[in-house]
Write an enzyme that holds these catalytic residues in place. Structure first.
Site, PDB file in Angstrom:
ATOM      1  CG  ASN A   1      -9.619   9.057   4.637  1.00 18.92           C
ATOM      2  OD1 ASN A   1     -10.203   8.380   5.481  1.00 18.92           O
ATOM      3  ND2 ASN A   1     -10.176   9.395   3.495  1.00 18.92           N
TER       4      ASN A   1
ATOM      5  CG  HIS B   1      -6.093   2.574   5.023  1.00 13.21           C
ATOM      6  ND1 HIS B   1      -7.454   2.490   5.015  1.00 13.21           N
ATOM      7  CD2 HIS B   1      -5.757   3.306   3.935  1.00 13.21           C
ATOM      8  CE1 HIS B   1      -7.916   3.146   3.967  1.00 13.21           C
ATOM      9  NE2 HIS B   1      -6.903   3.638   3.293  1.00 13.21           N
TER      10      HIS B   1
ATOM     11  CG  HIS C   1      -1.988   1.020   1.184  1.00 11.05           C
ATOM     12  ND1 HIS C   1      -3.115   0.956   1.959  1.00 11.05           N
ATOM     13  CD2 HIS C   1      -2.114   2.159   0.463  1.00 11.05           C
ATOM     14  CE1 HIS C   1      -3.880   2.006   1.713  1.00 11.05           C
ATOM     15  NE2 HIS C   1      -3.290   2.755   0.823  1.00 11.05           N
TER      16      HIS C   1
ATOM     17  CG  ASP D   1      -2.284   5.067   3.253  1.00  5.01           C
ATOM     18  OD1 ASP D   1      -2.063   5.338   2.055  1.00  5.01           O
ATOM     19  OD2 ASP D   1      -3.246   5.531   3.886  1.00  5.01           O
TER      20      ASP D   1
ATOM     21  NE  ARG E   1       0.923  11.216  -3.152  1.00  2.00           N
ATOM     22  CZ  ARG E   1      -0.229  10.913  -2.577  1.00  2.00           C
ATOM     23  NH1 ARG E   1      -1.180  10.306  -3.274  1.00  2.00           N
ATOM     24  NH2 ARG E   1      -0.445  11.193  -1.309  1.00  2.00           N
TER      25      ARG E   1
HETATM   26 ZN   LIG Z   1      -6.768   4.808   1.499  1.00  2.00          ZN
END
Ligand SMILES: [Zn+2]
Length: 425
Positions: A278, A232, A60, A305, A64
Site C-alpha cells: 500500500n 511512497h 521510512h 517502506d 515493528r
Molecule cells: Zn504507508
C-alpha cells in the site's frame, strides 16, 4: 577508540560536491581532517574499486517494536538495515502501542541504543492512536526526541485536523510525512484499479485515491507554509502535482520506493501476496513518470517502506493479506540497478544524495555527509557487484519479499557507524 583509515576509494560526498579517489580518515568516531596525524593503533581498509559514501539513511522503516516482535524487532530490523548499507533509519509509529506519547518515544530510543546496531530515529504519530481525529502531544514528543510526524499506514481524512497538525508541526520545526490515501475513493481496494484488477476480480485502489491527497497537501503546505513530505508515491499523476507545487515554491516533497519502479500490477497475476503493498504496484506508464520525477529533481527522497510480516499472515487469500514487503536489504541494489545501471536516469552521486543528504536535510539530522567533524557513519558500496537476492539470508525476522532470486548490480559491502564496522559482506 574507533580510528580507521579507508584507503584509495572513490569518495562521494554530495553535500560538499566531492567526488574523487582518495583516503578517508576517521578518528574517535568522527570524520577527521586528512592533515591530522593518525593515531598509532589505527586499522586500515583497502577500498580500491569501492565507493566511500556517507552512511545511507532510510526515512521510512517499520521496525515493528513495540508490540509486533514476531514480524521484526529493533535488533533484527537494524541488522537488516546494516546489511543494506544503512546507518540511520526513521522508525514509523504504527506500532502497538502507537508512538503517540513521549514514553513510547523514549522506550524505542532506549531499546535502540542498547539493541540496535545502527542509529534509529523516531517518528511520532500526528494523531492519538493514529486515528486521524485528535492531535497527539507534539511538543512533549519533540522533547522526547522525535524527528518527524506521521500517521503512516493511515491518512488523516479531515483537512482541518491536518491543517492544525501542520501549524503545530511548524512551531516545533517538525516535518509532517503523509501516507496519501483518500479512504472513500480507495474503499476496500487491494491492488491498482485498472485492466488487471478487473481481469483478476480484485477490488481496485485507484491512483486518484493518492493524487487527491497529494493535491490537498500542496494546498495545505502552501496555506500553512509548513513542509509536508508525501511518502511512497506510486502514481505518475502525483509526480505531476508535486512538480507543479514545487515550481511554485510550496514546501512539498515526495518519496519513491524501489518496488514502485521495479514492478507493475501485472506481477499480481499469480495472486502472490508478496506483491501486495500500500499504495499498490501500478503501471509501466506510472514507472516512467516516477523515474522522470527522480531524474528532474521533483522526487528528492528514496526510501524502502520496509514492512515485515509473518509468513502465516501473508499465506492467506489475497484480499485478506496485510499490505507491505521487506525493503532494507534490496533497496540500494534495486535503486542502483534500475536508476543508474539500466535506465541511466541519474548518476551515482545523485543516487547517493537521494539516500543521504536529502533525507538528512528533510529531517534536520546531523548526518548524511563526510564533512570533517561529522559522525563517521560511512557505507562502502561496490557498484559493479552482481548478486542474487536470497530471502533465506535476510537478517530480518520476516521473509516477505517479491525479489527472491532476482539478480541485481550494485550492493553495499560494509557499513560503518560512528567509526565501528557493524556489518561486512
Ligand atoms: Zn504507508
Amino acid at each position: 577508540m574507533s580510528s580507521l583509515l579507508l584507503k584509495n576509494g572513490r569518495i562521494i560526498d554530495p553535500a560538499s560536491h566531492r567526488d574523487e579517489i582518495g583516503d578517508l580518515l576517521v578518528i574517535d568516531g568522527l570524520i577527521a581532517d586528512p592533515a591530522t596525524l593518525p593515531p598509532a593503533e589505527i586499522s586500515t581498509l583497502d577500498c580500491t574499486g569501492l565507493l566511500i559514501a556517507p552512511g545511507l539513511i532510510d526515512c521510512h522503516v517499520h521496525l515493528r517494536e513495540p508490540g509486533q516482535s514476531a514480524k521484526e524487532t529493533i535488533a533484527s530490523g537494524t541488522r537488516a538495515a546494516a546489511a543494506g548499507g544503512f546507518t540511520s533509519v526513521v522508525a514509523m509509529p504504527n506500532t502497538s502501542p502507537t508512538v503517540d506519547s513521549p514514553s513510547v518515544v523514549s522506550w524505542i530510543r532506549e531499546k535502540a541504543a542498547t539493541e540496535g546496531v545502527i542509529n534509529v530515529f523516531v517518528a511520532g504519530a500526528i494523531t492519538k492512536g493514529i486515528a486521524g481525529e485528535e492531535l497527539a502531544p507534539v511538543g512533549a514528543m519533540k522533547q522526547a526526541g522525535i524527528v518527524a510526524l506521521t500517521d503512516d499506514g493511515h491518512c488523516i481524512q479531515n483537512a482541518e485536523v491536518m491543517r492544525r497538525a501542520l501549524e503545530y508541526a511548524r512551531m516545533f520545526g517538525l516535518v509532517v510525512m503523509d501516507h496519501c490515501q483518500d479512504y472513500n475513493v480507495v474503499g476496500k481496494g487491494v491492488m491498482h484499479e485498472g485492466r488487471v484488477s478487473i481481469e483478476l476480480g480484485l477490488p481496485g485502489w485507484p491512483a486518484l485515491g493518492e493524487e487527491l491527497i497529494v493535491q490537498r497537501n500542496a494546498l495545505l503546505a502552501d496555506l500553512c507554509q509548513a513542509p509536508i513530505h508525501c511518502q511512497h508515491l506510486s502514481s505518475g499523476g502525483s509526480v505531476r502535482i508535486l512538480r507543479e507545487a514545487r515550481k511554485r515554491g510550496i514546501p512539498l516533497t515526495g518519496e519513491v520506493c524501489p518496488h514502485h519502479i521495479a514492478l507493475t500490477d501485472e506481477s499480481l497475476r499469480g495472486f502472490d501476496t508478496n506483491f501486495k503493498m500500500n499504495p499498490p504496484l501500478r503501471t509501466a506508464r506510472d514507472i516512467d513518470t516516477l523515474i522522470e520525477g527522480i531524474a528532474d529533481g521533483t522526487i528528492t527522497i528514496l526510501a524502502s517502506d520496509h514492512a515485515p510480516h509473518c509468513q502465516y499472515e501473508k499465506e492467506v487469500e489475497f484480499d485478506q493479506a496485510p499490505f507491505g514487503i521487506l525493503g532494507l536489504e534490496t533497496e540500494f541494489g534495486l535503486f542502483h540497478d534500475i536508476l543508474v545501471h539500466q535506465k541511466k536516469a541519474i548518476d551515482l552521486p545523485r543516487l547517493i544524495a537521494l539516500l543521504t543528504i536529502e533525507p538528512a536535510r528533510l529531517l534536520g539530522l546531523d548526518r548524511g555527509t563526510l564533512a570533517v567533524g561529522a559522525p563517521a557513519d560511512i557505507t562502502l558500496l561496490d557498484p559493479s557487484l552482481v548478486w542474487t537476492v536470497d530471502k533465506e539470508k535476510s537478517a530480518s525476522r520476516s521473509r516477505n519479499t517479491p525479489f527472491h532470486g532476482k539478480t541485481l548490480t550494485g550492493r553495499a559491502v560494509c557499513t560503518i557507524v560512528a567509526g565501528h564496522t557493524v556489518w561486512k559482506l
